[in-house]
Design a protein around this motif. Structure first.
Motif, PDB file in Angstrom:
ATOM      1  N   LYS A  65      36.105   0.681  38.300  1.00  0.00           N
ATOM      2  CA  LYS A  65      35.341   0.673  37.044  1.00  0.00           C
ATOM      3  C   LYS A  65      33.853   0.783  37.334  1.00  0.00           C
ATOM      4  O   LYS A  65      33.322   0.116  38.207  1.00  0.00           O
ATOM      5  N   GLY A  66      33.199   1.665  36.586  1.00  0.00           N
ATOM      6  CA  GLY A  66      31.768   1.867  36.777  1.00  0.00           C
ATOM      7  C   GLY A  66      31.434   2.878  37.859  1.00  0.00           C
ATOM      8  O   GLY A  66      30.278   3.303  37.979  1.00  0.00           O
ATOM      9  N   ARG A  67      32.429   3.258  38.648  1.00  0.00           N
ATOM     10  CA  ARG A  67      32.198   4.242  39.722  1.00  0.00           C
ATOM     11  C   ARG A  67      32.973   5.537  39.484  1.00  0.00           C
ATOM     12  O   ARG A  67      32.494   6.620  39.808  1.00  0.00           O
ATOM     13  N   PHE A  68      34.173   5.435  38.950  1.00  0.00           N
ATOM     14  CA  PHE A  68      35.015   6.599  38.697  1.00  0.00           C
ATOM     15  C   PHE A  68      35.052   6.900  37.203  1.00  0.00           C
ATOM     16  O   PHE A  68      34.968   5.998  36.371  1.00  0.00           O
ATOM     17  N   SER A  69      35.223   8.183  36.896  1.00  0.00           N
ATOM     18  CA  SER A  69      35.331   8.593  35.502  1.00  0.00           C
ATOM     19  C   SER A  69      36.390   9.678  35.366  1.00  0.00           C
ATOM     20  O   SER A  69      36.300  10.718  36.031  1.00  0.00           O
ATOM     21  N   ILE A  70      37.376   9.433  34.496  1.00  0.00           N
ATOM     22  CA  ILE A  70      38.422  10.415  34.244  1.00  0.00           C
ATOM     23  C   ILE A  70      38.095  11.146  32.950  1.00  0.00           C
ATOM     24  O   ILE A  70      37.645  10.526  31.973  1.00  0.00           O
ATOM     25  N   SER A  71      38.296  12.448  32.928  1.00  0.00           N
ATOM     26  CA  SER A  71      37.956  13.208  31.738  1.00  0.00           C
ATOM     27  C   SER A  71      38.761  14.494  31.678  1.00  0.00           C
ATOM     28  O   SER A  71      39.233  14.987  32.717  1.00  0.00           O
ATOM     29  N   PRO A  72      38.906  15.049  30.476  1.00  0.00           N
ATOM     30  CA  PRO A  72      39.550  16.359  30.366  1.00  0.00           C
ATOM     31  C   PRO A  72      38.701  17.402  31.065  1.00  0.00           C
ATOM     32  O   PRO A  72      37.468  17.301  31.104  1.00  0.00           O
ATOM     33  N   GLY A  73      39.366  18.431  31.609  1.00  0.00           N
ATOM     34  CA  GLY A  73      38.647  19.487  32.277  1.00  0.00           C
ATOM     35  C   GLY A  73      38.021  20.461  31.293  1.00  0.00           C
ATOM     36  O   GLY A  73      38.214  20.362  30.085  1.00  0.00           O
ATOM     37  N   ASP A  74      37.287  21.421  31.849  1.00  0.00           N
ATOM     38  CA  ASP A  74      36.608  22.405  31.011  1.00  0.00           C
ATOM     39  C   ASP A  74      37.566  23.446  30.452  1.00  0.00           C
ATOM     40  O   ASP A  74      37.260  24.112  29.467  1.00  0.00           O
ATOM     41  N   GLN A  82      35.843  12.135  38.419  1.00  0.00           N
ATOM     42  CA  GLN A  82      34.540  12.064  39.075  1.00  0.00           C
ATOM     43  C   GLN A  82      34.453  10.727  39.794  1.00  0.00           C
ATOM     44  O   GLN A  82      34.611   9.671  39.170  1.00  0.00           O
ATOM     45  N   MET A  83      34.196  10.787  41.077  1.00  0.00           N
ATOM     46  CA  MET A  83      34.139   9.577  41.893  1.00  0.00           C
ATOM     47  C   MET A  83      32.752   9.450  42.500  1.00  0.00           C
ATOM     48  O   MET A  83      32.334  10.303  43.277  1.00  0.00           O
ATOM     49  N   ASN A  84      32.051   8.404  42.118  1.00  0.00           N
ATOM     50  CA  ASN A  84      30.703   8.128  42.621  1.00  0.00           C
ATOM     51  C   ASN A  84      30.691   6.833  43.422  1.00  0.00           C
ATOM     52  O   ASN A  84      31.611   6.024  43.323  1.00  0.00           O
ATOM     53  N   SER A  85      29.644   6.655  44.177  1.00  0.00           N
ATOM     54  CA  SER A  85      29.487   5.435  44.979  1.00  0.00           C
ATOM     55  C   SER A  85      30.755   5.125  45.778  1.00  0.00           C
ATOM     56  O   SER A  85      31.246   3.988  45.784  1.00  0.00           O
ATOM     57  N   LEU A  86      31.259   6.131  46.434  1.00  0.00           N
ATOM     58  CA  LEU A  86      32.517   5.985  47.158  1.00  0.00           C
ATOM     59  C   LEU A  86      32.391   4.987  48.302  1.00  0.00           C
ATOM     60  O   LEU A  86      31.344   4.878  48.961  1.00  0.00           O
ATOM     61  N   LYS A  87      33.489   4.269  48.522  1.00  0.00           N
ATOM     62  CA  LYS A  87      33.544   3.255  49.568  1.00  0.00           C
ATOM     63  C   LYS A  87      34.655   3.607  50.563  1.00  0.00           C
ATOM     64  O   LYS A  87      35.601   4.323  50.204  1.00  0.00           O
TER      65      LYS A  87
END
Length: 126
Positions: A65-74, A82-87
Motif C-alpha cells: 500500500k502506498g507503493r504499488f498501484s493497479i489500474s486498467p491499461g490504455d 505500477q511498482m514504486n519504491s521497490l524493496k
C-alpha cells in the motif's frame, strides 16, 4: 500457452520502479476481477493487488500500500501494476490473473481466479 500475457519485469535497485503489463486482449471480457499475484522462491503464491472492473475499486496487501498501484491499461482488456519504491522483499515472479467472480468475493484467493499469465520476474537488488 498461458491465456494472459504478463510483461514488464526486470532487475532494479532498491527504491526503483517498474511497471508491469497484463494483456488479456484475447478475451472479450476476461472477468469481473483482475489481480496481480507474486511468488518468491520457496514461498507460496500471494495476492498483491486487485481491481474490480465493474466498480473500479482497488485492493492491496498491506506491504505494498502506498507503493504499488493497479489500474486498467490504455487499451481494452489490459492491466497495469505500477511498482514504486521497490524493496528486495518484492523480488518474485509476478502473475496476472482474471476471475469471473467479483473482487468482493475474495480478491486475494488464488482459487477465485480462472485465467493466469505466465509470469514476469521482478528482481530488486543492489
Amino acid at each position: 500457452q498461458a491465456p494472459l500475457v504478463d510483461s514488464g519485469g526486470g532487475s532494479v535497485q532498491p527504491g526503483g520502479s517498474l511497471k508491469l503489463t497484463c494483456d488479456a486482449s484475447a478475451f472479450t471480457y476476461p472477468g469481473h476481477c483482475m489481480g496481480w499475484f507474486r511468488q518468491a522462491p520457496g514461498k507460496e503464491r500471494e495476492a498483491v493487488a486487485g481491481i474490480d472492473k465493474v466498480s473500479g475499486r482497488t485492493y492491496y496487501i498491506d506491504s505494498v500500500k502506498g507503493r504499488f498501484s493497479i489500474s486498467p491499461g490504455d487499451t481494452k482488456n489490459t492491466l497495469y501494476l505500477q511498482m514504486n519504491s521497490l524493496k528486495p522483499e518484492d523480488t518474485a515472479m509476478y502473475y496476472c490473473a482474471a476471475s469471473n467472480r467479483y473482487c468482493s468475493d475474495g480478491w486475494d484467493r488464488i482459487s477465485a481466479y480462472n485465467l493466469w499469465g505466465q509470469g514476469t520476474q521482478v528482481t530488486v537488488s543492489s
